[in-house]
Write a protein that holds these residues in place. Structure first.
Motif, PDB file in Angstrom:
ATOM      1  N   ASN A 201       0.739  -1.315   0.072  1.00 39.31           N
ATOM      2  CA  ASN A 201       0.032  -0.038  -0.026  1.00 39.31           C
ATOM      3  C   ASN A 201       0.841   1.349  -0.086  1.00 39.31           C
ATOM      4  O   ASN A 201       1.001   1.978   0.789  1.00 39.31           O
ATOM      5  CB  ASN A 201      -1.049   0.018   1.199  1.00 39.31           C
ATOM      6  N   ASN A 226       0.024  -3.820  -4.200  1.00 33.46           N
ATOM      7  CA  ASN A 226      -0.716  -2.537  -4.122  1.00 33.46           C
ATOM      8  C   ASN A 226       0.151  -1.332  -4.019  1.00 33.46           C
ATOM      9  O   ASN A 226       0.147  -0.337  -3.289  1.00 33.46           O
ATOM     10  CB  ASN A 226      -1.765  -2.445  -2.985  1.00 33.46           C
ATOM     11  N   GLY A 262      -0.026  -6.191  -8.644  1.00 32.74           N
ATOM     12  CA  GLY A 262      -0.857  -4.886  -7.967  1.00 32.74           C
ATOM     13  C   GLY A 262      -0.094  -3.823  -8.116  1.00 32.74           C
ATOM     14  O   GLY A 262      -0.360  -2.711  -7.294  1.00 32.74           O
TER      15      GLY A 262
END
Length: 947
Positions: A201, A226, A262
């Motif tokens: 993230n 991510n 991702g």
């Protein structure tokens, strides 16, 4: 039990102490002896270490101007969600950290710290040692951190990476930094990069990364999930002849155990990497190893070079997908990119699998994917120049040539290829004494002057029109045009020259790349209305956007005006600065939460003394309401008196609505408005039109028409300035909302189109649509009094709860939205038995059935409010929510937002088990349910007199 009840209520009303601000100055004269003294700007600490030692969650440390030879060491300091620790340079001052480092001592050290913001510092490694043995001397190195924001920094001259963060870190934002000129001896292992990171993230955006010896951004070796890498300008990296695989951005998987997936790379300009006289192979983007699911979207990748010192690798591709240790990238999407002029080639997919390439631009003889290829006549055909990768005006093969994607939805129905996006002029009308041309652009028009390239052709008017164009004050998408030189009025047509309108930096944020720049148009737009000469400049000198508060300071008592007008506002003490999934802003507590009746707010310096029948006034607030409260005022000017002008929500017929009060009128005297209150980010605009003596309320894009949203304005002077927050005398209207932005216009009634454009700029179109899921639940036992009404409560929180027949129980269920914004849904509680027979929970209690008390449409959104205290008649107290079973409680949540529902249920006969499920009002299930389903087991009542 009464004693326990009192304790729970008291705990629920406790709030954190106000966050503190501390100061450090190199030579303060009389340095602070303790943390209390250091909270004054006049008595700062004289070392960074002393300032850091004072910090707790929510606090801010400002370093005053100068050069510090000291390191910044956090020493395990932690913030908390919504209460970040912020350390940075004092606003408007230059603060340089230039320590002489010893081995193993990073210039900034914060490993294992969480919820930290570092900002507004120059980090200079010029004094650190240089030798091959100094690998452990680091400028910025972090391990095991989470929830960090690194912004507005300049990082340079380190014999190490500009920013290095290990893979066991998460939720990191790196934005608006300048990272350049790190140094290296180019030995393997010391070829330093601008950013070298891994983890989960990350958002890396709006950075300029250049002149780093190894490369720009290195995401390696994993694990990585991510990542968003967007709107960065990455250029002139890789000066090492031994560096053959890294130029602009590298995403690599070191091994199967360090999986990488991702990653989205979008809207970056990546150019001239490997351009020094001696350098290694410098691909623009290199994806290597078993990296899965990378999206490479709308980048401009130009003039990255293969190496001039005989390395023989030929890795100067625009995009290179490369095999490492037998593993190749998979499922890579490459779309809407300009990939041209790179020395070795444009796109090389190697042995990758599942690669999709479309809508990319390159020369006839270059390979950038055959599907919907945009063929260029020259490698600079789309650009202003070989060093300025903005899209050229006029005829441009990369304009209106791509396809819309979720990462960048099209502003005008088509999508440009490359990192930049051009807007369009879509209509032109005569408005007042000027022509107003409406612009559809991703980022709107910024304040400024000198928009050129427009011309006017008379249809029935006569003369030689001369135009002057500027952005309309207070508008995000309107150009105001003055006309002179006409000898006769009439109809006309607005034209654009061969170069179209040049933006001169007024379209999109000037500090970012990858945003709209420049304007195109339909040719020859017919103007609605009769054109005549206008007087003076199109910018009304006495009106326009007065101030814009984006509330991104993170702390302090100043709301910076980002409009360029320097009309800065104030933020009262006792509020909470937030940085969450909705953005940066300020939470204003209620009187109950704060424990006093102080009126907290964000205040403009405009409004006091203004008579809205003489001078128009407009203001908008972008905020998140806490819908558990029946009535609150998040926007006001003046006190609760006949001179008021305010907007907020109220309750009518058991439901909540947005409304406004003007003069002596109130929100509630005219009944419900067309604006139901929803627990979501909402744009509230209140506009007073001096020409018509009418005030209009709008919510999001909808302009009010009901009696609660359109009211006549009597003659009165505002007794106070405009503020987000109630400054009246009615305590119940105070607080209960978070403000993420505020705008004030003086002597201006902004148009309906301007209101709608402001909302559109805050809520971009497109993107994925999220889904609702039940997150968690909690039980409370309910004791009934002699009248069979709820009395006392006790938290139990077990999976299955036993309830005596004809007894009661309370349940809270939290619902969250993920995967994108969620549409409006009404929820309803369903009950089933062990045999699977299911029905909605009724309000009436049937034989052996289950029912509920209450008729409130409130819900609790993202706040840890009290779960206790109902009156004996079942009335909610102190923010507690009771919902009935009628599915009228509509919720519309943003991505990552949550809301909590509460029911109080009474059961019937014993020896039954009820299973409770939360569904949509039409009986459809939610997208997912976490954990197991709660169950009520009804057991025989105890002997008389025993509870």
């Amino acid at each position: 039990m009464k004693t326990l009840l009192t304790i729970i209520c008291l705990l629920a009303s406790v709030s954190l102490a106000d966050a503190a601000t501390y100061y450090v100055q190199n030579s303060p004269g009389s340095p602070a002896a303790n943390c209390t003294q250091a909270q004054s700007i006049d008595t700062p600490h004289d070392t960074i270490a002393e300032g850091v030692a004072c910090l707790s969650a929510g606090d801010t440390l400002y370093l005053r101007s100068g050069t510090y030879a000291e390191r910044l060491v956090l020493g395990g300091k932690d913030g908390t969600p919504g209460n970040y620790i912020t350390i940075g340079g004092y606003p408007g001052e230059t603060v340089t950290l230039r320590p002489a480092l010893a081995a193993g001592n990073p210039a900034i050290s914060g490993s294992t710290s969480h919820y930290i913001t570092i900002q507004d510092l120059v980090l200079d490694g010029v004094n650190m040692p240089r030798s091959p043995e100094t690998n452990s001397i680091k400028g910025w190195w972090m391990d095991s951190i989470s929830n960090w924001i690194i912004q507005r920094m300049e990082i340079k001259n380190f014999f190490y990476n500009g920013i290095a963060i290990t893979s066991n870190s998460s939720n990191i934002i790196i934005r608006n930094n300048k990272i350049h000129d790190q140094e290296s001896n180019c030995v393997s292992g010391t070829r330093w990069y601008g950013i070298y990171v891994a983890g989960t993230n990350y958002t890396i955006e709006n950075n300029e990364i250049y002149n780093n010896p190894g490369g720009g951004v290195n995401v390696y070796p994993g694990p990585v999930t991510n990542f968003i890498i967007r709107r960065n300008n990455i250029h002139d990296n890789n000066s090492c002849t031994t560096q053959v695989n890294v130029g602009g951005i590298l995403v690599g998987e070191g091994s199967a155990a360090n999986a990488v997936s991702g990653v989205t790379i979008s809207e970056n300009t990546i150019h001239h990497n490997g351009s020094t006289p001696t350098h290694g192979g410098a691909p623009g983007i290199n994806i290597f190893g078993g990296v899965d699911g990378t999206r490479i979207i709308n980048n401009s990748i130009y003039a990255n070079n293969a190496g001039t010192s005989g390395d023989g690798t030929g890795n100067g591709y625009g995009i290179l997908l490369q095999t490492l240790s037998g593993a190749s990238p998979s499922n890579t999407t490459i779309i809407n990119n300009i990939v041209t002029g790179n020395q070795t080639g444009q796109i090389n997919v190697g042995a990758s699998t599942g690669t999709s390439i479309s809508y990319s631009a390159c020369l006839t003889g270059e390979s950038c994917g055959a599907t919907n290829k945009i063929t260029l006549a020259s490698s600079t055909a789309c650009f202003v120049s070989s060093t300025n990768l903005s899209l050229a005006q006029g005829t441009n093969p990369c304009r209106n040539a791509g396809t819309s994607v979720a990462e960048r939805p099209a502003p005008v129905g088509t999508t440009d290829v490359g990192a930049y996006e051009q807007g369009a002029i879509v209509s032109a009308v005569v408005a007042g004494s000027h022509i107003e041309a409406t612009v559809s652009a991703m980022s709107g028009i910024q304040p400024g002057a000198g928009l050129t390239g427009l011309s006017l052709t008379c249809v029935t008017c006569t003369g030689t029109p001369v135009l002057l164009a500027n952005p309309k004050p207070g508008s995000t998408n309107t150009i105001q045009i003055s006309v002179s030189g006409l000898t006769g009025s009439g109809t006309a047509r607005l034209n654009l020259g061969a170069t179209n309108i040049t933006d001169s930096g007024y379209v999109g944020p000037s500090t970012s790349s990858g945003i709209a720049q420049g304007l195109n148009s339909l040719s020859a737009l017919d103007i609605t209305g009769t054109v005549d000469n206008t007087t003076g400049d199109p910018t009304p000198p006495a009106g326009g956007l007065y101030s814009e508060f984006l509330l991104d300071e993170g702390s302090g008592e100043t709301a910076n005006d980002t409009s360029g007008n320097a009309n800065h506002g104030t933020v009262s003490t006792g509020v909470t600065w937030v940085d969450d999934t909705s953005g940066t802003g300020v939470y204003i507590p209620t009187a109950e939460e704060a424990g006093d009746s102080t009126y907290r707010h964000i205040a403009s310096t405009h409004g006091s003394g203004v008579n809205p029948t003489d001078n128009s006034i407009s203001t908008c607030v972008w905020g998140l309401p806490d819908t558990q409260y029946a009535q609150k005022v998040p926007l006001s000017a003046g006190s609760n008196s006949p001179g008021r002008l305010y907007a907020g929500w109220f309750t009518a017929g058991g439901a909540q609505y947005w409304g406004m009060g003007i003069g002596a009128s109130t929100m509630t005297t005219t009944g419900a408005s067309e604006f139901p209150l929803l627990p979501k980010l909402t744009l509230i605009c209140l506009r007073a039109n001096a020409e018509t003596d009418t005030a209009v309320l709008s919510v999001d894009r909808t302009i009010g028409t009901s009696a609660a949203a359109v009211k006549s304005i009597p003659s009165f002077a505002l007794p106070g300035n405009i503020r987000a927050g109630n400054d009246g005398t009615n305590t119940i209207n105070t607080g209960g909302f978070t403000v993420y932005g505020m705008w004030v216009w003086n002597n201006t009634y902004i148009s309906d189109a301007d209101v709608q454009a402001l909302y559109d700029s805050l809520v971009p179109a497109g993107g994925s649509v999220g889904g609702y899921a039940e997150v968690t639940h909690r039980w409370q036992k309910v004791y009934l009094n002699v009248a069979s009404n709820p009395d006392d409560y006790l938290d139990i929180g077990t999976e299955e709860v036993e309830v005596m027949e004809n007894g009661a129980v309370a349940i809270e269920k939290e619902v969250g939205c993920s995967g994108g914004p969620c549409g409006p849904v009404a929820f309803r509680l369903y009950v089933s038995d062990l045999a699977g027979n299911e029905a909605p929970v009724p309000q009436a209690i049937g034989a052996g059935g289950i029912g509920m008390w209450g008729n409130s449409t409130s819900s609790i959104l993202n706040r840890g409010v009290s779960t206790c205290c109902l009156t004996e008649g079942g009335t909610p107290v102190n923010g507690v929510t009771i919902l009935d079973s009628v599915a009228t409680n509509t919720v519309e949540l943003c991505d990552g937002c949550k809301t909590m529902f509460r029911w109080v249920l009474k059961v019937g006969a014993a020896d039954r088990t009820h299973i409770l499920t939360l569904k949509q009002d039409n009986g459809a299930a939610l997208d997912g349910v976490a954990g197991t389903t709660p169950r009520i087991k009804v057991v025989p009542a105890r002997a008389s007199g025993v509870r």
